[in-house]
Design a protein around this motif. Structure first.
Motif, PDB file in Angstrom:
ATOM      1  N   GLN A 288     -15.271   7.723   6.391  1.00 16.86           N
ATOM      2  CA  GLN A 288     -14.152   6.825   6.100  1.00 16.86           C
ATOM      3  C   GLN A 288     -13.735   6.122   7.381  1.00 16.86           C
ATOM      4  O   GLN A 288     -13.853   6.684   8.469  1.00 16.86           O
ATOM      5  CB  GLN A 288     -12.934   7.615   5.569  1.00 16.86           C
ATOM      6  N   PHE A 289     -13.219   4.901   7.214  1.00 19.91           N
ATOM      7  CA  PHE A 289     -12.578   4.172   8.319  1.00 19.91           C
ATOM      8  C   PHE A 289     -11.099   4.113   7.974  1.00 19.91           C
ATOM      9  O   PHE A 289     -10.675   3.337   7.110  1.00 19.91           O
ATOM     10  CB  PHE A 289     -13.169   2.773   8.464  1.00 19.91           C
ATOM     11  N   THR A 290     -10.341   4.985   8.604  1.00 21.73           N
ATOM     12  CA  THR A 290      -8.944   5.175   8.216  1.00 21.73           C
ATOM     13  C   THR A 290      -8.019   4.691   9.321  1.00 21.73           C
ATOM     14  O   THR A 290      -8.057   5.208  10.444  1.00 21.73           O
ATOM     15  CB  THR A 290      -8.696   6.670   7.898  1.00 21.73           C
ATOM     16  N   VAL A 291      -7.230   3.690   8.982  1.00 29.67           N
ATOM     17  CA  VAL A 291      -6.302   3.124   9.972  1.00 29.67           C
ATOM     18  C   VAL A 291      -4.911   3.736   9.762  1.00 29.67           C
ATOM     19  O   VAL A 291      -4.602   4.267   8.690  1.00 29.67           O
ATOM     20  CB  VAL A 291      -6.223   1.581   9.867  1.00 29.67           C
ATOM     21  N   ILE A 292      -4.086   3.652  10.814  1.00 31.08           N
ATOM     22  CA  ILE A 292      -2.708   4.154  10.733  1.00 31.08           C
ATOM     23  C   ILE A 292      -1.775   2.966  10.954  1.00 31.08           C
ATOM     24  O   ILE A 292      -1.913   2.242  11.947  1.00 31.08           O
ATOM     25  CB  ILE A 292      -2.442   5.239  11.804  1.00 31.08           C
ATOM     26  N   ILE A 293      -0.863   2.771  10.007  1.00 33.04           N
ATOM     27  CA  ILE A 293       0.071   1.649  10.107  1.00 33.04           C
ATOM     28  C   ILE A 293       1.411   2.182  10.612  1.00 33.04           C
ATOM     29  O   ILE A 293       2.063   2.973   9.941  1.00 33.04           O
ATOM     30  CB  ILE A 293       0.259   0.946   8.739  1.00 33.04           C
ATOM     31  N   GLN A 294       1.765   1.810  11.835  1.00 31.01           N
ATOM     32  CA  GLN A 294       3.068   2.244  12.353  1.00 31.01           C
ATOM     33  C   GLN A 294       3.855   1.055  12.864  1.00 31.01           C
ATOM     34  O   GLN A 294       4.388   1.071  13.953  1.00 31.01           O
ATOM     35  CB  GLN A 294       2.947   3.325  13.429  1.00 31.01           C
ATOM     36  N   SER A 295       3.892   0.029  12.018  1.00 32.97           N
ATOM     37  CA  SER A 295       4.614  -1.185  12.350  1.00 32.97           C
ATOM     38  C   SER A 295       6.006  -1.102  11.724  1.00 32.97           C
ATOM     39  O   SER A 295       6.184  -0.489  10.679  1.00 32.97           O
ATOM     40  CB  SER A 295       3.841  -2.376  11.776  1.00 32.97           C
ATOM     41  N   HIS A 296       6.987  -1.726  12.373  1.00 38.24           N
ATOM     42  CA  HIS A 296       8.335  -1.763  11.787  1.00 38.24           C
ATOM     43  C   HIS A 296       8.410  -2.788  10.667  1.00 38.24           C
ATOM     44  O   HIS A 296       9.319  -2.776   9.853  1.00 38.24           O
ATOM     45  CB  HIS A 296       9.386  -2.083  12.858  1.00 38.24           C
ATOM     46  N   HIS A 297       7.470  -3.719  10.662  1.00 35.41           N
ATOM     47  CA  HIS A 297       7.534  -4.822   9.699  1.00 35.41           C
ATOM     48  C   HIS A 297       6.653  -4.602   8.488  1.00 35.41           C
ATOM     49  O   HIS A 297       6.896  -5.164   7.439  1.00 35.41           O
ATOM     50  CB  HIS A 297       7.118  -6.134  10.376  1.00 35.41           C
ATOM     51  N   ILE A 298       5.595  -3.820   8.677  1.00 32.40           N
ATOM     52  CA  ILE A 298       4.630  -3.690   7.592  1.00 32.40           C
ATOM     53  C   ILE A 298       4.527  -2.238   7.156  1.00 32.40           C
ATOM     54  O   ILE A 298       4.324  -1.331   7.964  1.00 32.40           O
ATOM     55  CB  ILE A 298       3.248  -4.225   8.033  1.00 32.40           C
ATOM     56  N   ASN A 299       4.661  -2.068   5.851  1.00 30.99           N
ATOM     57  CA  ASN A 299       4.626  -0.733   5.314  1.00 30.99           C
ATOM     58  C   ASN A 299       3.271  -0.523   4.655  1.00 30.99           C
ATOM     59  O   ASN A 299       2.663  -1.457   4.151  1.00 30.99           O
ATOM     60  CB  ASN A 299       5.863  -0.677   4.391  1.00 30.99           C
ATOM     61  N   ARG A 300       2.775   0.707   4.720  1.00 37.50           N
ATOM     62  CA  ARG A 300       1.421   1.014   4.241  1.00 37.50           C
ATOM     63  C   ARG A 300       1.218   0.599   2.782  1.00 37.50           C
ATOM     64  O   ARG A 300       0.221  -0.037   2.436  1.00 37.50           O
ATOM     65  CB  ARG A 300       1.150   2.510   4.442  1.00 37.50           C
ATOM     66  N   ASP A 301       2.189   0.956   1.936  1.00 34.66           N
ATOM     67  CA  ASP A 301       2.005   0.682   0.510  1.00 34.66           C
ATOM     68  C   ASP A 301       2.043  -0.813   0.200  1.00 34.66           C
ATOM     69  O   ASP A 301       1.333  -1.287  -0.687  1.00 34.66           O
ATOM     70  CB  ASP A 301       3.034   1.456  -0.311  1.00 34.66           C
ATOM     71  N   ASP A 302       2.852  -1.567   0.959  1.00 36.99           N
ATOM     72  CA  ASP A 302       2.871  -3.036   0.805  1.00 36.99           C
ATOM     73  C   ASP A 302       1.529  -3.628   1.214  1.00 36.99           C
ATOM     74  O   ASP A 302       0.983  -4.499   0.532  1.00 36.99           O
ATOM     75  CB  ASP A 302       3.940  -3.680   1.701  1.00 36.99           C
ATOM     76  N   LEU A 303       1.028  -3.149   2.344  1.00 32.86           N
ATOM     77  CA  LEU A 303      -0.264  -3.649   2.820  1.00 32.86           C
ATOM     78  C   LEU A 303      -1.329  -3.377   1.767  1.00 32.86           C
ATOM     79  O   LEU A 303      -2.130  -4.262   1.421  1.00 32.86           O
ATOM     80  CB  LEU A 303      -0.631  -2.964   4.140  1.00 32.86           C
ATOM     81  N   ARG A 304      -1.300  -2.178   1.207  1.00 36.61           N
ATOM     82  CA  ARG A 304      -2.301  -1.810   0.203  1.00 36.61           C
ATOM     83  C   ARG A 304      -2.199  -2.730  -1.016  1.00 36.61           C
ATOM     84  O   ARG A 304      -3.211  -3.205  -1.530  1.00 36.61           O
ATOM     85  CB  ARG A 304      -2.085  -0.357  -0.203  1.00 36.61           C
ATOM     86  N   ALA A 305      -0.963  -2.995  -1.462  1.00 38.83           N
ATOM     87  CA  ALA A 305      -0.765  -3.856  -2.635  1.00 38.83           C
ATOM     88  C   ALA A 305      -1.250  -5.273  -2.347  1.00 38.83           C
ATOM     89  O   ALA A 305      -1.876  -5.917  -3.198  1.00 38.83           O
ATOM     90  CB  ALA A 305       0.707  -3.856  -3.033  1.00 38.83           C
ATOM     91  N   LYS A 306      -0.971  -5.769  -1.147  1.00 38.47           N
ATOM     92  CA  LYS A 306      -1.395  -7.139  -0.810  1.00 38.47           C
ATOM     93  C   LYS A 306      -2.913  -7.237  -0.719  1.00 38.47           C
ATOM     94  O   LYS A 306      -3.499  -8.240  -1.133  1.00 38.47           O
ATOM     95  CB  LYS A 306      -0.735  -7.596   0.484  1.00 38.47           C
ATOM     96  N   LEU A 307      -3.543  -6.211  -0.175  1.00 40.74           N
ATOM     97  CA  LEU A 307      -5.010  -6.218  -0.119  1.00 40.74           C
ATOM     98  C   LEU A 307      -5.575  -6.170  -1.541  1.00 40.74           C
ATOM     99  O   LEU A 307      -6.547  -6.857  -1.861  1.00 40.74           O
ATOM    100  CB  LEU A 307      -5.523  -5.046   0.725  1.00 40.74           C
ATOM    101  N   GLN A 308      -4.950  -5.379  -2.381  1.00 41.07           N
ATOM    102  CA  GLN A 308      -5.401  -5.278  -3.773  1.00 41.07           C
ATOM    103  C   GLN A 308      -5.329  -6.653  -4.447  1.00 41.07           C
ATOM    104  O   GLN A 308      -6.240  -7.051  -5.159  1.00 41.07           O
ATOM    105  CB  GLN A 308      -4.538  -4.250  -4.515  1.00 41.07           C
TER     106      GLN A 308
END
Ligand code: PLP
Length: 375
Positions: A288-308
């Motif tokens: 797996q290529f697993t990234v970690i999102i630790q931004s104050h502006h971007i939340n993991r689940d939002d990013l996932r939904a936008k990619l979807q």
């Protein structure tokens, strides 16, 4: 807006089939025509080939990676009253195998830079009831087996490697699965070496453990119809064994492709603030290529939904740390003792990665991620 169909899936098994049809179909036909569907030469040949690949004298095939872990613990006579130390951040099967023997899983936190067991924490939790340590080579990244083995030897406990995501990974240039007392592998279709169904195997240097594993996986029988222990039925069938033997010949090539893809993602996604990319290390097999999102502006689940929405499939491995799963509530773990596992469960995202993924597709993934960062 209507969500578009996934154009780039997190993984796609049909591409490999299309590419290797001419290899897979005659093999399938030969097994079907041969009439030996369980056991026999085909399975023995795979076991020998896989033992050689891992660099051990014995390989015992079984029905799944989950069974491999369970059988390994049973072979070590681990059960009620015993403790097995493992990672708080893994797939449930790791813990489940321990619980199924009657033993108690002892969860320790992982390191955020490796996703793997924190050995200092392991050292703290070794006690008089500890019978084994079960490291997980998560996402294909090898655990530091030299130090872990030293720790285990000093305390006289066994090491059961969970190599489910790490077929072909190496620590100090030697395959995982040959470092521990026992190495447990999964051939689930999305793993590095995947069957066209379920499958698993255990590797070992120890002839007595090998013998005991063969008994336990076959109804505890020492000879046919003479059972010496309570066993199970856990078999790799001949069709899977034949396909796996053929696929083993391509494994190194597929692992090279995985490494190239991981390196390219690291270049394409460098320099995004608050996006931590997985670090490379020698012997990583990049399941797996697993990234970690630790931004104050971007939340993991939002990013996932936008990619979807952009047609890109991703996965969350894993959304809940093992000790916080409802099934382990009774152990009463405190989140504060596993801060890294908790943070990772909220921040990780696994991007599409499989050997047949193309450069153009990776560029699309990276472009979509960058668009989310631009807002
Ligand atoms: C896949 C997996 C298993 C279980 O393997 P199965 O073949 O699906 O039973 C165990 N541990 C880890 C870390 C896994 O990823």
């Amino acid at each position: 807006m209507m969500p578009v169909a996934t154009a780039i899936p997190q993984f796609d098994l049909t591409r490999q089939y299309q590419h290797y049809r001419e290899v897979f179909l005659p093999i399938t036909q030969a097994v079907l025509a041969g009439g030996a569907y369980i056991g026999g030469e085909t399975v023995a040949r795979f076991e020998q080939a896989f033992a050689e690949y891992v660099g051990v004298p014995y390989c015992i095939s079984c029905n799944s990676g989950t069974d491999a872990l369970y059988l390994a613990l049973r072979a070590l006579n681990i059960g009620s009253g015993d403790e097995v130390i493992t990672a708080a951040f893994s797939f449930i099967a790791t813990a489940e195998a321990i619980s199924l023997t009657g033993a108690t899983p002892v969860f320790v936190d992982v390191r955020p830079d490796t996703f793997n067991l924190d050995l200092e924490q392991v050292a703290h939790r070794l006690g008089k009831n500890t019978k084994a340590i079960m490291p997980v080579h998560l996402f294909g990244r090898p655990v530091e087996m030299t130090a872990l083995n030293q720790l285990a030897q000093a305390h006289g406990v066994a090491v059961v490697e969970d190599c489910a995501q790490a077929t072909g990974s190496r620590w100090q240039n030697r395959p995982v699965g040959q470092w521990g007392t026992l190495g447990c592998f999964s051939f689930y279709p999305t793993k590095n070496l995947g069957a066209m169904g379920d499958g698993g195997a255990i590797t070992t240097h120890d002839p007595h453990l090998a013998q005991r594993l063969r008994e336990i996986k076959n109804h505890g029988q020492r000879e046919r119809y003479h059972s010496v222990t309570v066993g199970v039925n856990s078999r790799l069938d001949a069709l899977q064994a034949a396909l796996l033997t053929a696929k083993l010949a391509y494994l190194e090539q597929w692992l090279t492709q995985r490494r190239v893809l991981a390196e390219r993602y690291r270049q394409l996604l460098a320099d995004l603030p608050g996006l931590t990319l997985p670090q490379d290390c020698p012997g990583h097999s990049w399941n797996q290529f697993t990234v970690i999102i630790q931004s104050h502006h971007i939340n993991r689940d939002d990013l996932r939904a936008k990619l979807q929405q952009a047609g890109i499939g991703t996965a969350i491995y894993y959304p809940v740390p093992l000790p916080l799963q409802p099934v382990y509530e009774f152990l009463q773990y405190d989140k504060q003792h596993i801060p890294h596992a908790v943070a990772l469960s909220q921040r990780v995202l696994s991007l599409p990665l499989f050997p047949e993924l193309t450069e153009a597709e990776q560029e699309q993934v990276a472009a979509a991620v960058r668009r989310v960062w631009r807002g």
